[in-house]
Design a protein around this motif. Structure first.
Motif, PDB file in Angstrom:
ATOM      1  N   ARG A 129      51.956  15.405  71.415  1.00 51.98           N
ATOM      2  CA  ARG A 129      51.382  14.105  71.792  1.00 51.98           C
ATOM      3  C   ARG A 129      51.975  13.023  70.900  1.00 51.98           C
ATOM      4  NH1 ARG A 129      47.319  11.691  74.365  1.00 51.98           N
ATOM      5  NH2 ARG A 129      46.464  13.660  75.156  1.00 51.98           N
ATOM      6  N   GLY A 139      54.435  15.682  75.516  1.00 54.21           N
ATOM      7  CA  GLY A 139      55.144  16.702  76.275  1.00 54.21           C
ATOM      8  C   GLY A 139      56.611  16.395  76.427  1.00 54.21           C
ATOM      9  N   ARG A 162      50.508  20.980  73.562  1.00 51.88           N
ATOM     10  CA  ARG A 162      49.411  20.232  72.920  1.00 51.88           C
ATOM     11  C   ARG A 162      49.870  19.480  71.671  1.00 51.88           C
ATOM     12  NH1 ARG A 162      45.629  21.748  68.917  1.00 51.88           N
ATOM     13  NH2 ARG A 162      46.449  23.868  68.948  1.00 51.88           N
ATOM     14  N   ASP A 175      48.733  25.961  77.553  1.00 44.83           N
ATOM     15  CA  ASP A 175      48.753  24.788  76.680  1.00 44.83           C
ATOM     16  C   ASP A 175      49.903  24.842  75.670  1.00 44.83           C
ATOM     17  OD1 ASP A 175      47.852  22.367  75.716  1.00 44.83           O
ATOM     18  OD2 ASP A 175      46.349  23.249  74.394  1.00 44.83           O
ATOM     19  N   GLY A 213      43.876  15.106  85.811  1.00 39.39           N
ATOM     20  CA  GLY A 213      43.984  16.561  85.771  1.00 39.39           C
ATOM     21  C   GLY A 213      43.646  17.172  87.114  1.00 39.39           C
ATOM     22  N   ARG A 270      37.768  18.533  81.994  1.00 44.98           N
ATOM     23  CA  ARG A 270      37.690  19.779  81.235  1.00 44.98           C
ATOM     24  C   ARG A 270      36.256  20.312  81.182  1.00 44.98           C
ATOM     25  NH1 ARG A 270      42.475  19.417  76.899  1.00 44.98           N
ATOM     26  NH2 ARG A 270      43.659  17.766  77.895  1.00 44.98           N
ATOM     27  N   SER A 325      46.761  22.065  80.885  1.00 39.10           N
ATOM     28  CA  SER A 325      45.778  21.026  80.562  1.00 39.10           C
ATOM     29  C   SER A 325      46.372  19.809  79.871  1.00 39.10           C
ATOM     30  CB  SER A 325      44.669  21.627  79.686  1.00 39.10           C
ATOM     31  OG  SER A 325      45.223  22.263  78.541  1.00 39.10           O
ATOM     32  N   ASN A 326      47.433  19.985  79.101  1.00 38.74           N
ATOM     33  CA  ASN A 326      48.029  18.874  78.363  1.00 38.74           C
ATOM     34  C   ASN A 326      49.468  18.639  78.793  1.00 38.74           C
ATOM     35  OD1 ASN A 326      45.916  18.050  76.473  1.00 38.74           O
ATOM     36  ND2 ASN A 326      46.179  20.064  75.544  1.00 38.74           N
ATOM     37  N   PHE A 327      49.772  17.388  79.174  1.00 40.69           N
ATOM     38  CA  PHE A 327      51.141  16.983  79.503  1.00 40.69           C
ATOM     39  C   PHE A 327      51.742  17.939  80.524  1.00 40.69           C
ATOM     40  CE2 PHE A 327      50.378  16.311  74.851  1.00 40.69           C
ATOM     41  CZ  PHE A 327      49.847  15.039  75.009  1.00 40.69           C
ATOM     42  N   HIS A 328      51.083  17.944  81.650  1.00 43.27           N
ATOM     43  CA  HIS A 328      51.319  18.920  82.715  1.00 43.27           C
ATOM     44  C   HIS A 328      52.795  19.068  83.056  1.00 43.27           C
ATOM     45  CE1 HIS A 328      51.256  20.524  86.853  1.00 43.27           C
ATOM     46  NE2 HIS A 328      50.097  21.068  86.506  1.00 43.27           N
ATOM     47  N   SER A 357      47.569  14.612  81.520  1.00 43.90           N
ATOM     48  CA  SER A 357      46.642  15.498  80.810  1.00 43.90           C
ATOM     49  C   SER A 357      45.267  15.426  81.453  1.00 43.90           C
ATOM     50  CB  SER A 357      46.537  15.107  79.331  1.00 43.90           C
ATOM     51  OG  SER A 357      47.757  15.301  78.661  1.00 43.90           O
TER      52      SER A 357
END
Length: 395
Positions: free
Chosen positions: A208, A320, A205, A202, A146, A184, A169-172, A178
Motif C-alpha cells: 500500500r 499493489g 497487503r 492477500d 470489493g 469485509r 481482498s487488497n489491491f485486487h 480493495s
C-alpha cells in the motif's frame, strides 16, 4: 496427429482453461517489447545482496539442507504467524508459494460439483485451481468496494450453498481495488450465517502506497483461510508461501501435502524466517518498494489521462501492482496484436472474465517498468489504438 490414449488428459486437466497471462510472459523475454503484462515484482528492488548474505549464513548449517516437517520449519511458521497476526502457530502451514496453498486447499476440501464463488474479473490462478477439481463455479462482480456482497446475499437467500468463496481482498488482481471495511465485515458475517469457508488471497497487503490499511476479513471470522507469500515483498524464487486458518483445515491440508511434495524447502524457509523476522530491516525494505511503486503508478495514471482523456476509465491504484483500464468501444484482444507490433504488451480483459466479458478492458502492471518506460509504453499503446481504429475503418 492422433493423440495416443495413454497420453490423453485427465478430466481435471481437460477442465482447466489455459492462462493467457502465462503465454504473454514469453513477451517479457523480447527486448523490443515493453511489458505491462506480467504480475512480476520489480527485479531491481529484490534485496539480492541481503538474501545472498542470509543464504550464506543459513547454508553454513547442514541441517538447513535436510528435509523438514510437512507444515514447515517451526521458526519460519512462528515468524509468519506474527506477520499475519495469528495467535497460534498451529494455524500456519508453509507452502511452495501461495498458489500451492490454494491448490492444496481446493483438493483437500472440494468434490466435483461443489459450488465455489470467485471474483469477476477473476484471479486466473484461482479459476484454474477450482476448474481442476471440477467445482461448479459462480462469479460475483467486483465493485469499487470489493466483491458484491449484496448479490451474494441474494444468492444465499435463494438457496445457493457455496463450500468456498475465494476473493483477493487488497489491491485486487486484476481489478486493482480493495474491499472496504463494510464489505469485509458483511462477507465474514455471511460466512458465519451460512457456513461457507472464505479463502482470502492477500499477497499484496504490504504494498500500500496511499490511504489507510484495513483489517483482513480473517479478523472478523474464524471461517477464513488467509493466504500470503514472500514472492511480492522479498523474491519469487524463494518460493515460500503460507496459509493461516482453522486448525482442522490446516491438518487436512498437511495430510494432503504429504502426497504432493512431502515438505517445502528447509533452506528457503529459514532464509525467509530471518528476513521477515528482522522487522527493522524489513520495514525499511518494504518502504522503498512502496515509494517506488507509488511513483510508477502515478506516472502510469498521469500519462493515461493525458494521452486518452475520457476515452479510458480506471480506479486510481492505492497499492499493489495493477491498473485495470476500460476503453469503451475497443476490443482489447484485437488491440493486443497492434500493441505488440508497436512494442508494448498488456493482458486483455477477456482473459479474466468468468461470466462477464471484459472485452473492452485491459490490465496494466506498473511494477516492473520505470516511470520513463511507462510513459513510453502508453505512447506505444496510443499508436496501437490508432492502428486498430484505422483497421476498423478499412473494413
Amino acid at each position: 496427429m492422433i493423440l495416443d490414449s495413454a497420453y490423453a488428459p485427465s478430466h481435471a486437466v481437460a477442465n482447466i482453461r489455459g492462462s493467457a497471462i502465462r503465454d504473454l510472459l514469453k513477451l517479457t523475454e523480447r527486448p523490443d517489447v515493453l511489458s505491462l503484462a506480467g504480475g512480476l515484482p520489480a527485479t531491481e528492488l529484490i534485496p539480492a545482496q541481503r538474501i545472498s548474505d542470509t543464504a550464506a549464513r543459513v547454508g553454513a548449517d547442514p541441517a538447513s539442507l535436510q528435509y523438514t516437517v510437512s507444515a514447515g520449519v517451526m521458526s519460519c511458521r512462528e515468524v509468519v504467524a506474527d506477520y499475519v497476526g495469528s495467535r497460534d502457530v498451529e494455524q500456519v502451514l508453509l507452502t511452495h508459494g501461495s498458489q500451492q496453498a490454494l491448490f492444496l486447499l481446493a483438493h483437500a476440501l472440494l468434490n466435483p460439483g461443489d459450488l465455489v464463488v470467485v471474483d469477476d474479473p477473476v484471479y486466473v490462478g484461482a479459476l484454474q485451481v477450482f476448474q481442476s477439481v471440477r467445482a461448479r463455479i459462480r462469479a460475483l462482480p467486483i465493485t469499487a468496494h470489493g466483491v458484491d456482497v449484496d448479490l451474494l446475499r441474494q444468492w444465499l437467500e435463494a438457496g445457493e450453498r457455496p463450500r468456498i468463496i475465494h476473493t483477493v481482498s487488497n489491491f485486487h488482481n486484476p481489478a486493482g481495488v480493495s474491499a472496504s471495511e463494510s464489505t469485509r465485515i458483511e462477507l465474514a458475517r455471511l460466512a458465519e450465517e451460512y457456513g461457507f469457508l472464505i479463502i482470502e488471497d492477500d499477497p499484496y497487503r504490504q504494498l500500500r502506497f496511499t490511504g489507510q490499511g484495513i483489517e483482513p476479513i480473517a479478523a472478523h471470522s474464524d471461517r477464513v483461510v488467509l493466504l500470503g507469500s514472500a514472492s511480492k515483498v522479498l523474491a519469487p524464487a524463494l518460493r515460500v508461501g503460507w496459509m493461516s486458518g482453522p486448525p482442522d483445515v490446516i491438518r487436512l491440508v498437511e495430510r494432503l501435502r504429504q502426497g504432493a511434495d512431502l515438505c517445502g524447502s528447509t533452506f528457503s524457509q529459514l532464509v525467509v524466517a530471518e528476513l521477515l523476522g528482522d522487522q527493522t530491516w524489513f520495514a525499511e525494505h518494504v518502504g522503498v518498494i512502496r515509494q517506488e511503486y507509488g511513483s510508477r503508478a502515478a506516472a502510469l495514471t498521469s500519462v493515461l489521462r493525458g494521452t486518452f482523456g475520457e476515452r479510458v476509465t480506471f480506479a486510481e491504484p492505492e497499492g499493489g501492482m495493477f491498473c485495470w483500464v476500460r476503453m469503451p468501444g475497443v476490443d482489447t484482444s484485437g488491440l493486443l496484436l497492434h500493441a505488440v507490433a508497436a512494442g508494448v504488451a498488456f493482458v486483455p480483459g477477456a482473459a479474466f472474465g468468468v461470466e462477464a466479458d471484459f472485452g473492452d478492458c485491459l490490465r496494466l502492471s506498473f511494477a516492473t517498468l520505470t516511470p520513463e518506460e511507462l510513459v513510453e509504453g502508453v505512447r506505444r499503446l496510443a499508436i496501437a489504438v490508432a492502428a486498430l481504429n484505422r483497421e476498423d475503418l478499412s473494413h
